[in-house]
Design a protein around this motif. Structure first.
Motif, PDB file in Angstrom:
ATOM      1  N   LEU A 240       0.828  -1.197   0.000  1.00  8.11           N
ATOM      2  CA  LEU A 240       0.000   0.000   0.000  1.00  8.11           C
ATOM      3  C   LEU A 240       0.869   1.256   0.000  1.00  8.11           C
ATOM      4  O   LEU A 240       0.565   2.237  -0.682  1.00  8.11           O
ATOM      5  CB  LEU A 240      -0.933  -0.008   1.207  1.00  8.11           C
ATOM      6  N   ARG A 241       1.979   1.227   0.747  1.00  5.67           N
ATOM      7  CA  ARG A 241       2.856   2.399   0.790  1.00  5.67           C
ATOM      8  C   ARG A 241       3.484   2.670  -0.582  1.00  5.67           C
ATOM      9  O   ARG A 241       3.603   3.821  -1.008  1.00  5.67           O
ATOM     10  CB  ARG A 241       3.939   2.209   1.845  1.00  5.67           C
ATOM     11  N   VAL A 242       3.880   1.604  -1.261  1.00  4.64           N
ATOM     12  CA  VAL A 242       4.437   1.773  -2.608  1.00  4.64           C
ATOM     13  C   VAL A 242       3.396   2.385  -3.544  1.00  4.64           C
ATOM     14  O   VAL A 242       3.704   3.288  -4.335  1.00  4.64           O
ATOM     15  CB  VAL A 242       4.933   0.417  -3.159  1.00  4.64           C
ATOM     16  N   ARG A 243       2.153   1.902  -3.441  1.00  4.20           N
ATOM     17  CA  ARG A 243       1.083   2.463  -4.285  1.00  4.20           C
ATOM     18  C   ARG A 243       0.868   3.945  -3.987  1.00  4.20           C
ATOM     19  O   ARG A 243       0.692   4.755  -4.909  1.00  4.20           O
ATOM     20  CB  ARG A 243      -0.217   1.682  -4.044  1.00  4.20           C
ATOM     21  N   ALA A 244       0.873   4.311  -2.703  1.00  8.78           N
ATOM     22  CA  ALA A 244       0.690   5.714  -2.333  1.00  8.78           C
ATOM     23  C   ALA A 244       1.833   6.575  -2.870  1.00  8.78           C
ATOM     24  O   ALA A 244       1.604   7.692  -3.371  1.00  8.78           O
ATOM     25  CB  ALA A 244       0.590   5.838  -0.817  1.00  8.78           C
ATOM     26  N   ASP A 245       3.074   6.053  -2.805  1.00  7.35           N
ATOM     27  CA  ASP A 245       4.219   6.803  -3.340  1.00  7.35           C
ATOM     28  C   ASP A 245       4.105   6.988  -4.849  1.00  7.35           C
ATOM     29  O   ASP A 245       4.444   8.049  -5.388  1.00  7.35           O
ATOM     30  CB  ASP A 245       5.523   6.077  -2.996  1.00  7.35           C
ATOM     31  N   GLU A 246       3.621   5.968  -5.538  1.00  7.68           N
ATOM     32  CA  GLU A 246       3.438   6.071  -6.988  1.00  7.68           C
ATOM     33  C   GLU A 246       2.415   7.145  -7.334  1.00  7.68           C
ATOM     34  O   GLU A 246       2.578   7.905  -8.297  1.00  7.68           O
ATOM     35  CB  GLU A 246       3.003   4.727  -7.556  1.00  7.68           C
ATOM     36  N   LEU A 247       1.363   7.213  -6.544  1.00  4.47           N
ATOM     37  CA  LEU A 247       0.350   8.240  -6.777  1.00  4.47           C
ATOM     38  C   LEU A 247       0.922   9.633  -6.534  1.00  4.47           C
ATOM     39  O   LEU A 247       0.593  10.586  -7.242  1.00  4.47           O
ATOM     40  CB  LEU A 247      -0.869   7.993  -5.871  1.00  4.47           C
ATOM     41  N   HIS A 248       1.812   9.756  -5.517  1.00 10.23           N
ATOM     42  CA  HIS A 248       2.479  11.033  -5.285  1.00 10.23           C
ATOM     43  C   HIS A 248       3.231  11.474  -6.527  1.00 10.23           C
ATOM     44  O   HIS A 248       3.120  12.620  -6.983  1.00 10.23           O
ATOM     45  CB  HIS A 248       3.483  10.907  -4.122  1.00 10.23           C
ATOM     46  N   ARG A 249       4.007  10.567  -7.079  1.00 14.71           N
ATOM     47  CA  ARG A 249       4.851  10.910  -8.229  1.00 14.71           C
ATOM     48  C   ARG A 249       4.035  11.205  -9.482  1.00 14.71           C
ATOM     49  O   ARG A 249       4.474  11.958 -10.350  1.00 14.71           O
ATOM     50  CB  ARG A 249       5.838   9.776  -8.512  1.00 14.71           C
ATOM     51  N   SER A 250       2.862  10.608  -9.571  1.00 16.79           N
ATOM     52  CA  SER A 250       2.050  10.780 -10.779  1.00 16.79           C
ATOM     53  C   SER A 250       1.239  12.068 -10.776  1.00 16.79           C
ATOM     54  O   SER A 250       0.599  12.404 -11.771  1.00 16.79           O
ATOM     55  CB  SER A 250       1.100   9.595 -10.957  1.00 16.79           C
ATOM     56  N   LEU A 251       1.271  12.802  -9.668  1.00 18.46           N
ATOM     57  CA  LEU A 251       0.453  14.021  -9.582  1.00 18.46           C
ATOM     58  C   LEU A 251       0.950  15.126 -10.499  1.00 18.46           C
ATOM     59  O   LEU A 251       0.176  15.931 -11.006  1.00 18.46           O
ATOM     60  CB  LEU A 251       0.425  14.529  -8.135  1.00 18.46           C
ATOM     61  N   ARG A 252       2.286  15.211 -10.661  1.00 21.61           N
ATOM     62  CA  ARG A 252       2.889  16.214 -11.550  1.00 21.61           C
ATOM     63  C   ARG A 252       2.496  17.640 -11.153  1.00 21.61           C
ATOM     64  O   ARG A 252       2.157  18.476 -11.983  1.00 21.61           O
ATOM     65  CB  ARG A 252       2.488  15.955 -13.007  1.00 21.61           C
ATOM     66  N   ARG A 253       2.508  17.892  -9.858  1.00 21.98           N
ATOM     67  CA  ARG A 253       2.220  19.241  -9.370  1.00 21.98           C
ATOM     68  C   ARG A 253       3.510  20.074  -9.395  1.00 21.98           C
ATOM     69  O   ARG A 253       4.564  19.637  -8.951  1.00 21.98           O
ATOM     70  CB  ARG A 253       1.690  19.183  -7.942  1.00 21.98           C
ATOM     71  N   ASP A 254       3.436  21.275  -9.887  1.00 24.27           N
ATOM     72  CA  ASP A 254       4.620  22.130  -9.977  1.00 24.27           C
ATOM     73  C   ASP A 254       4.880  22.895  -8.684  1.00 24.27           C
ATOM     74  O   ASP A 254       6.021  23.214  -8.369  1.00 24.27           O
ATOM     75  CB  ASP A 254       4.471  23.125 -11.132  1.00 24.27           C
ATOM     76  N   ALA A 255       3.828  23.203  -7.968  1.00 24.37           N
ATOM     77  CA  ALA A 255       3.998  24.010  -6.759  1.00 24.37           C
ATOM     78  C   ALA A 255       4.640  23.183  -5.653  1.00 24.37           C
ATOM     79  O   ALA A 255       4.105  22.171  -5.223  1.00 24.37           O
ATOM     80  CB  ALA A 255       2.647  24.545  -6.305  1.00 24.37           C
ATOM     81  N   LYS A 256       5.810  23.658  -5.179  1.00 21.37           N
ATOM     82  CA  LYS A 256       6.538  22.904  -4.170  1.00 21.37           C
ATOM     83  C   LYS A 256       5.746  22.780  -2.878  1.00 21.37           C
ATOM     84  O   LYS A 256       5.722  21.724  -2.240  1.00 21.37           O
ATOM     85  CB  LYS A 256       7.880  23.571  -3.886  1.00 21.37           C
ATOM     86  N   HIS A 257       5.055  23.860  -2.501  1.00 20.90           N
ATOM     87  CA  HIS A 257       4.311  23.799  -1.242  1.00 20.90           C
ATOM     88  C   HIS A 257       3.194  22.759  -1.312  1.00 20.90           C
ATOM     89  O   HIS A 257       2.857  22.138  -0.306  1.00 20.90           O
ATOM     90  CB  HIS A 257       3.736  25.183  -0.899  1.00 20.90           C
ATOM     91  N   TYR A 258       2.643  22.560  -2.507  1.00 26.63           N
ATOM     92  CA  TYR A 258       1.578  21.552  -2.641  1.00 26.63           C
ATOM     93  C   TYR A 258       2.160  20.154  -2.482  1.00 26.63           C
ATOM     94  O   TYR A 258       1.570  19.290  -1.831  1.00 26.63           O
ATOM     95  CB  TYR A 258       0.890  21.694  -4.003  1.00 26.63           C
ATOM     96  N   ILE A 259       3.320  19.917  -3.080  1.00 28.53           N
ATOM     97  CA  ILE A 259       3.960  18.606  -2.968  1.00 28.53           C
ATOM     98  C   ILE A 259       4.278  18.297  -1.514  1.00 28.53           C
ATOM     99  O   ILE A 259       4.039  17.188  -1.015  1.00 28.53           O
ATOM    100  CB  ILE A 259       5.243  18.554  -3.824  1.00 28.53           C
TER     101      ILE A 259
END
Length: 392
Positions: free
Chosen positions: A55-74
């Protein structure tokens, strides 16, 4: 268990392909909307950080797939518990599923790609089951057996379509030749690969109506539909014709084809028709040893009266099961009963107990007509009592 509704032309000429399409989209939109609010409740509830590696790996993959540019959002997103990340992705896809259905229903087209939505129940269940297994592995069973388990049961029961529609069509809308000619031609076409329709196909109003129905099956996800029921079926060619039309119209996941035998002569001929179907190699491979047959009560009662019809139905039931046993097939009987005695109605438990021996084998289907829905399911205790009678 599935929830089923039947749409067809047998009694209501206003049930057109367009109506069938709209009903499916409306049900899909309502289902996604109901699930959406419950997913948000689960996100609020599942705030824990302990989780399985998967589940943690899946959550990390979703983080990377967001493609958000704003650092504060990440940085903010990284502080969200992993279960909420997983369920947040489910929520977003449910939103897209709901909006796409609404746009198709309202405008006939959608700017939302189908790939951004849930298109089948497996896609929906997989992340929910991942959360369930992860929570159980860390001793959080009391939490999983609450809202999450209830939600899993709802999704497994009602799917993304809320209800599955059986398509019902008169047999004479598919065929127009003698039975021998039809079988020979249909089996030849089913064995080949050439296109059936050309640009010069004469399109009468009835032909357009039938083809539009198959186009609806192509357009919408397969989990909107249950079976294709052939009203007033009389012969094997009725089944072969529908199988051919599904292939020709490029139905990705063909519906199971269910002949409905109702008139006395058709009931008497049904065992021979089933034996002919099972003797065709192509058809046996197509159905994967599972066949469903519907038997009706109203027209047979009109032919010979309620008592005689009940006996004829009983004998036809026995003979159909014997044919299935002979060919090594699993046969599910679908009983087209109505609310009144003249339509085969009666107490649920007696209906089940009155079946011939060795004919149920763990499954049967029955219709619940509109006039008895209220008395069988209108209140909670009545609903549970009716369902208990079917499952006991």
């Amino acid at each position: 268990m599935g929830a089923y509704r039947t749409e067809g032309w047998d009694s209501n000429p206003r049930v057109t392909p367009e109506v069938t399409r709209d009903v499916c989209l409306l049900a899909r939109m309502m289902a996604a909307n109901l699930y959406y609010s419950q997913i948000e409740d689960l996100m609020s509830e599942l705030s824990m950080w302990r989780c399985s590696d998967e589940l943690r790996v899946r959550a990390d993959e979703l983080h990377r797939s967001l493609r958000r540019d704003a650092k504060h959002y990440i940085e903010f997103w990284k502080q969200i518990p992993p279960y909420r990340v997983i369920l947040g992705d489910v929520r977003d896809k449910l939103y897209q599923t709901r909006e796409r259905s609404w746009q198709l229903l309202s405008h006939g087209m959608s700017e939302i790609l189908e790939e951004a939505t849930f298109t089948n129940i497996e896609q929906f269940l997989e992340p929910l089951e991942l959360c369930y297994i992860s929570l159980c592995s860390y001793g959080d069973r009391p939490i999983t057996d609450g809202s999450l388990l209830n939600f899993l049961r709802q999704v497994s029961t009602f799917g993304l379509s809320l209800v599955r529609l059986d398509i019902r069509q008169e047999s004479d809308r598919h065929t127009d030749w003698s039975e021998e000619q039809m079988q020979e031609w249909l089996l030849s076409e089913l064995s080949g690969k050439r296109p059936l329709f050309g640009s010069d196909l004469p399109k009468t109003e009835e032909i357009v109506d039938v083809l539009d129905t198959f186009n609806v099956l192509v357009e919408l996800p397969a989990d909107n539909f249950g079976a294709y029921i052939i009203l007033m079926a009389t012969a094997p060619s009725d089944v072969f014709a529908v199988e051919l039309l599904q292939r020709e119209c490029h139905v990705k996941q063909p519906l199971r084809v269910v002949p409905l035998f109702e008139k006395l002569a058709d009931l008497e001929a049904a065992p021979a028709a089933l034996a002919r179907l099972f003797s065709v190699d192509w058809y046996r491979n197509q159905i994967n040893v599972k066949q469903e047959v519907m038997i009706g009560y109203l027209d047979s009662g009109k032919d010979v009266g309620c008592l005689s019809a009940a006996w004829k139905l009983y004998k036809a039931h026995e003979e159909l099961i014997n044919v299935a046993k002979k060919f090594g097939m699993k046969l599910t009987m679908f009983h087209g009963r109505g609310g009144t005695v003249g339509r085969g109605g009666g107490p649920t438990h007696l209906v089940i107990l009155s079946q011939p021996p060795e004919t149920i084998h763990g499954s049967l289907r029955v219709t619940v007509q509109g006039e008895v829905i209220e008395q069988s399911f209108g209140e909670e205790h009545l609903c549970f009592r009716t369902l208990s009678a079917f499952y006991s």
